[in-house]
Design a protein around this motif. Structure first.
Motif, PDB file in Angstrom:
ATOM      1  N   LEU A 118       0.312  -1.186  -0.399  1.00  0.00           N
ATOM      2  CA  LEU A 118      -0.579  -0.308   0.190  1.00  0.00           C
ATOM      3  C   LEU A 118       1.054   1.292   0.001  1.00  0.00           C
ATOM      4  CD1 LEU A 118      -2.558   1.801   0.807  1.00  0.00           C
ATOM      5  CD2 LEU A 118      -2.661   0.962   3.072  1.00  0.00           C
ATOM      6  N   ALA A 119       0.569   2.523  -0.651  1.00  0.00           N
ATOM      7  CA  ALA A 119       1.783   3.798  -0.761  1.00  0.00           C
ATOM      8  C   ALA A 119       0.903   4.414  -1.070  1.00  0.00           C
ATOM      9  CB  ALA A 119       2.857   2.920  -2.319  1.00  0.00           C
ATOM     10  N   VAL A 120       1.887   6.023  -1.392  1.00  0.00           N
ATOM     11  CA  VAL A 120       1.389   7.144  -1.631  1.00  0.00           C
ATOM     12  C   VAL A 120       2.296   7.440  -2.703  1.00  0.00           C
ATOM     13  CG1 VAL A 120       0.154   7.521   0.126  1.00  0.00           C
ATOM     14  CG2 VAL A 120       2.845   8.396  -0.037  1.00  0.00           C
ATOM     15  N   THR A 121       1.739   8.229  -3.621  1.00  0.00           N
ATOM     16  CA  THR A 121       2.424   8.762  -4.590  1.00  0.00           C
ATOM     17  C   THR A 121       2.975   9.902  -4.144  1.00  0.00           C
ATOM     18  OG1 THR A 121       1.186   7.410  -6.508  1.00  0.00           O
ATOM     19  CG2 THR A 121       2.966   9.847  -7.063  1.00  0.00           C
ATOM     20  N   LEU A 122       3.641  10.666  -4.050  1.00  0.00           N
ATOM     21  CA  LEU A 122       4.410  11.448  -3.357  1.00  0.00           C
ATOM     22  C   LEU A 122       5.016  13.327  -4.208  1.00  0.00           C
ATOM     23  CD1 LEU A 122       7.716  10.048  -1.886  1.00  0.00           C
ATOM     24  CD2 LEU A 122       5.457  10.714  -0.524  1.00  0.00           C
ATOM     25  N   GLU A 123       3.868  13.453  -3.735  1.00  0.00           N
ATOM     26  CA  GLU A 123       4.062  15.526  -4.025  1.00  0.00           C
ATOM     27  C   GLU A 123       5.405  16.428  -4.668  1.00  0.00           C
ATOM     28  OE1 GLU A 123       0.436  17.462  -4.369  1.00  0.00           O
ATOM     29  OE2 GLU A 123       1.918  19.210  -3.269  1.00  0.00           O
ATOM     30  N   GLY A 124       5.980  16.622  -5.607  1.00  0.00           N
ATOM     31  CA  GLY A 124       7.029  17.044  -4.965  1.00  0.00           C
ATOM     32  C   GLY A 124       8.476  16.720  -5.412  1.00  0.00           C
ATOM     33  N   LEU A 125       8.765  15.719  -5.291  1.00  0.00           N
ATOM     34  CA  LEU A 125       9.735  14.663  -5.704  1.00  0.00           C
ATOM     35  C   LEU A 125       9.239  14.103  -7.592  1.00  0.00           C
ATOM     36  CD1 LEU A 125      10.398  14.780  -2.450  1.00  0.00           C
ATOM     37  CD2 LEU A 125      11.024  12.897  -2.870  1.00  0.00           C
ATOM     38  N   PHE A 126       9.563  14.035  -7.893  1.00  0.00           N
ATOM     39  CA  PHE A 126       9.790  14.061  -9.902  1.00  0.00           C
ATOM     40  C   PHE A 126      10.518  13.793 -10.162  1.00  0.00           C
ATOM     41  CE2 PHE A 126      10.161  18.355 -10.192  1.00  0.00           C
ATOM     42  CZ  PHE A 126      10.577  18.833 -10.612  1.00  0.00           C
ATOM     43  N   THR A 127      10.182  12.234 -11.208  1.00  0.00           N
ATOM     44  CA  THR A 127      11.664  12.375 -12.111  1.00  0.00           C
ATOM     45  C   THR A 127      10.942  12.705 -13.960  1.00  0.00           C
ATOM     46  OG1 THR A 127      12.017  10.170 -11.301  1.00  0.00           O
ATOM     47  CG2 THR A 127      12.453  10.397 -13.202  1.00  0.00           C
ATOM     48  N   PRO A 149      -6.403  14.831   2.845  1.00  0.00           N
ATOM     49  CA  PRO A 149      -5.453  15.859   2.219  1.00  0.00           C
ATOM     50  C   PRO A 149      -4.478  16.255   3.694  1.00  0.00           C
ATOM     51  CG  PRO A 149      -7.712  16.515   1.896  1.00  0.00           C
ATOM     52  CD  PRO A 149      -7.645  14.785   2.640  1.00  0.00           C
ATOM     53  N   LYS A 150      -5.215  15.508   4.952  1.00  0.00           N
ATOM     54  CA  LYS A 150      -3.936  15.849   5.971  1.00  0.00           C
ATOM     55  C   LYS A 150      -3.122  15.593   6.009  1.00  0.00           C
ATOM     56  CE  LYS A 150      -7.687  18.282   9.135  1.00  0.00           C
ATOM     57  NZ  LYS A 150      -7.133  18.309  10.431  1.00  0.00           N
ATOM     58  N   LEU A 151      -2.646  14.586   5.303  1.00  0.00           N
ATOM     59  CA  LEU A 151      -1.741  13.373   5.572  1.00  0.00           C
ATOM     60  C   LEU A 151      -0.641  14.189   5.022  1.00  0.00           C
ATOM     61  CD1 LEU A 151      -0.954  10.808   6.446  1.00  0.00           C
ATOM     62  CD2 LEU A 151      -1.464   9.960   4.121  1.00  0.00           C
ATOM     63  N   LYS A 152       0.464  14.165   5.809  1.00  0.00           N
ATOM     64  CA  LYS A 152       1.344  14.892   5.233  1.00  0.00           C
ATOM     65  C   LYS A 152       2.407  13.806   5.607  1.00  0.00           C
ATOM     66  CE  LYS A 152       0.322  18.941   4.322  1.00  0.00           C
ATOM     67  NZ  LYS A 152      -0.153  18.983   3.155  1.00  0.00           N
ATOM     68  N   ILE A 153       3.785  14.110   4.508  1.00  0.00           N
ATOM     69  CA  ILE A 153       5.188  13.085   4.995  1.00  0.00           C
ATOM     70  C   ILE A 153       6.648  14.124   4.651  1.00  0.00           C
ATOM     71  CG2 ILE A 153       6.587  11.233   3.278  1.00  0.00           C
ATOM     72  CD1 ILE A 153       2.281  11.680   2.206  1.00  0.00           C
ATOM     73  N   ILE A 207       8.893  10.504   6.877  1.00  0.00           N
ATOM     74  CA  ILE A 207       7.907  10.297   8.542  1.00  0.00           C
ATOM     75  C   ILE A 207       6.719  10.476   8.240  1.00  0.00           C
ATOM     76  CG2 ILE A 207       7.316  11.303  11.037  1.00  0.00           C
ATOM     77  CD1 ILE A 207      10.369  12.234  10.376  1.00  0.00           C
ATOM     78  N   PHE A 208       5.134  10.198   7.832  1.00  0.00           N
ATOM     79  CA  PHE A 208       4.354  10.119   7.748  1.00  0.00           C
ATOM     80  C   PHE A 208       3.544  10.859   9.417  1.00  0.00           C
ATOM     81  CE2 PHE A 208       4.785   6.808   5.299  1.00  0.00           C
ATOM     82  CZ  PHE A 208       3.957   7.362   3.977  1.00  0.00           C
ATOM     83  N   PRO A 255      20.752  19.554  12.509  1.00  0.00           N
ATOM     84  CA  PRO A 255      21.074  20.542  11.783  1.00  0.00           C
ATOM     85  C   PRO A 255      21.153  20.027  10.083  1.00  0.00           C
ATOM     86  CG  PRO A 255      21.931  20.582  13.030  1.00  0.00           C
ATOM     87  CD  PRO A 255      21.191  19.753  13.571  1.00  0.00           C
ATOM     88  N   GLU A 256      22.274  18.894   9.814  1.00  0.00           N
ATOM     89  CA  GLU A 256      22.763  18.817   8.486  1.00  0.00           C
ATOM     90  C   GLU A 256      21.903  17.934   7.460  1.00  0.00           C
ATOM     91  OE1 GLU A 256      23.390  17.893  11.752  1.00  0.00           O
ATOM     92  OE2 GLU A 256      22.334  14.795  11.495  1.00  0.00           O
ATOM     93  N   ILE A 257      20.684  17.734   7.740  1.00  0.00           N
ATOM     94  CA  ILE A 257      19.937  16.902   7.841  1.00  0.00           C
ATOM     95  C   ILE A 257      19.443  18.148   6.541  1.00  0.00           C
ATOM     96  CG2 ILE A 257      17.710  15.192   7.728  1.00  0.00           C
ATOM     97  CD1 ILE A 257      19.485  13.817   9.486  1.00  0.00           C
ATOM     98  N   GLN A 258      18.805  17.497   5.130  1.00  0.00           N
ATOM     99  CA  GLN A 258      17.735  17.574   4.592  1.00  0.00           C
ATOM    100  C   GLN A 258      16.238  17.538   4.368  1.00  0.00           C
ATOM    101  OE1 GLN A 258      18.465  17.551   0.271  1.00  0.00           O
ATOM    102  NE2 GLN A 258      16.643  19.110  -0.388  1.00  0.00           N
ATOM    103  N   PHE A 259      15.132  18.482   5.119  1.00  0.00           N
ATOM    104  CA  PHE A 259      13.988  17.880   5.520  1.00  0.00           C
ATOM    105  C   PHE A 259      12.993  18.486   3.921  1.00  0.00           C
ATOM    106  CE2 PHE A 259      15.635  18.149   9.238  1.00  0.00           C
ATOM    107  CZ  PHE A 259      15.328  16.359   9.440  1.00  0.00           C
ATOM    108  N   ILE A 260      12.484  17.602   3.602  1.00  0.00           N
ATOM    109  CA  ILE A 260      11.526  18.184   2.360  1.00  0.00           C
ATOM    110  C   ILE A 260      10.361  17.086   3.175  1.00  0.00           C
ATOM    111  CG2 ILE A 260      10.684  17.551   0.016  1.00  0.00           C
ATOM    112  CD1 ILE A 260      13.132  16.671  -0.241  1.00  0.00           C
ATOM    113  N   ILE A 261       8.931  18.381   3.208  1.00  0.00           N
ATOM    114  CA  ILE A 261       7.762  18.118   3.416  1.00  0.00           C
ATOM    115  C   ILE A 261       7.220  18.098   1.435  1.00  0.00           C
ATOM    116  CG2 ILE A 261       5.184  19.274   4.267  1.00  0.00           C
ATOM    117  CD1 ILE A 261       8.161  19.392   6.032  1.00  0.00           C
TER     118      ILE A 261
END
Ligand code: PMV
Length: 319
Positions: A35-44, A165-169, A281-282, A300-306
């Motif tokens: 079971l999966a979600v397609t992630l918005e904002g990251l793309f190929t 819509p409230k679910l964030k990753i 992280i969900f 602080p060294e890690i990049q986080f993408i919402i």
């Protein structure tokens, strides 16, 4: 065939409940339901053109074509076309590092080649073709919440992007380097050597069914423990493989512990990992700022993408 090239944009498919292991019933058919979600904002983004021979260029470098030839051959056969393809692909996130780039990559490839040959190609056929490259890619040809059932040849959309819509990753890019062992090799080794592999197959089906219900009910309190159980069981088959496999980095474990601390404080932060060190992280919309504040302060060294649940792939130009 209308145009000579087409450009497709796809996003990676992130599994809440993991596919790990192939069935004996055929080519790249999963032995577990995911079971999966397609992630918005990251793309190929992949441009497919008609060419004199098959060629794949990823982020500007030529890729070893052997991995792709059986895939292109199958597309030619299924869609009855006598052409060769050039695929030029770019991703806006690290590839082959456990961020499911093979899912968006092969989904874009299957969609682009199929639409170039016949714009009316059925989504199910495209999902089947994508599966041959990478099983998770069969999910990435759809947006929203997707499932690839065990022993199935194609994926399906369970709920569209608007369902929850409230679910964030929150995606934590722990390390950008390419992994040394592919998911394909790792799951095959787990199937052959891990004493826990059989239990994983049985248990994962139960987890899957419970997770679909929790997803339908938009209940993160019920879904979270299932997300965690799925990855813990999947990784247990790797820890107990011969030779054992550990994709995680020290920061991966530090992030797992931080999610646990956040949950104790009442903040829903449910982590998962794939074949790599990255942590996803969900959580829910209202908790995202506070969770992110803690994460940024501690790492602080890690990049986080919402990110959130994304839409269907898009055709940028072409058919
Ligand atoms: O589809 P593959 O061969 O890239 O394998 C994907 C495996 C996991 O990412 C670990 C799990 C999943 O369901 O996406």
């Amino acid at each position: 065939m209308k145009t000579e090239n087409i450009t497709i944009r796809t996003s990676p498919s992130l599994a809440l409940i993991k596919y790990w292991g192939k069935s004996d019933t055929g080519e790249n058919i999963p032995a577990t339901s995911s079971l999966a979600v397609t992630l918005e904002g990251l793309f190929t983004e992949t441009k497919i053109s008609v060419h004199s021979r098959d060629e794949v260029v990823i982020n500007g470098s030529s890729a070893a074509i052997e991995r792709y030839i059986p895939f292109f051959n199958r597309i030619r056969k299924v869609l009855d076309a006598d052409i060769y393809f050039k695929a030029e692909s770019h991703s806006n996130f690290p590839t082959a590092a456990g961020l499911a780039s093979s899912s968006s990559g092969f989904a874009a490839l299957a969609l682009g080649c199929a639409k170039l040959i016949d714009p009316k190609t059925d989504q199910k056929v495209i999902s089947e073709l994508a599966r041959l490259g990478s099983a998770s890619a069969s999910r990435a040809v759809y947006g929203g919440f997707t499932a690839l059932r065990k022993d199935s040849t194609s994926a399906e959309q369970l709920f569209d992007k608007k369902h929850w819509p409230k679910l964030k990753i929150i995606v934590a890019i722990v390390a950008g380097k390419e992994k040394e062992v592919s998911s394909r090799a790792a799951m095959e080794n787990a199937r052959k050597t891990s004493p826990y592999y059989k239990q994983w197959l049985g248990e994962s089906e139960t987890i899957y069914q419970q997770a679909v219900k929790a997803c339908y009910a938009k209940d993160l309190n019920a879904l979270g423990p299932l997300i965690r159980k799925s990855y813990l069981m999947m990784f247990s088959t790797m820890f107990t493989s011969e030779p054992p496999l550990l994709y995680w980095e020290p920061s991966t474990i530090a992030l797992i512990k931080t999610c646990e601390e956040l949950r104790i404080l009442g903040l829903p932060a449910w982590e998962t990992m794939d074949a790599g060190p990255q942590v996803k992280i969900f959580t829910l919309d209202e908790y995202t700022p506070e969770i992110l504040k803690t994460l940024k302060k501690k790492f602080p060294e890690i990049q986080f993408i919402i990110s959130q649940v994304g839409d269907d792939p898009t055709i940028i130009n072409g058919n």
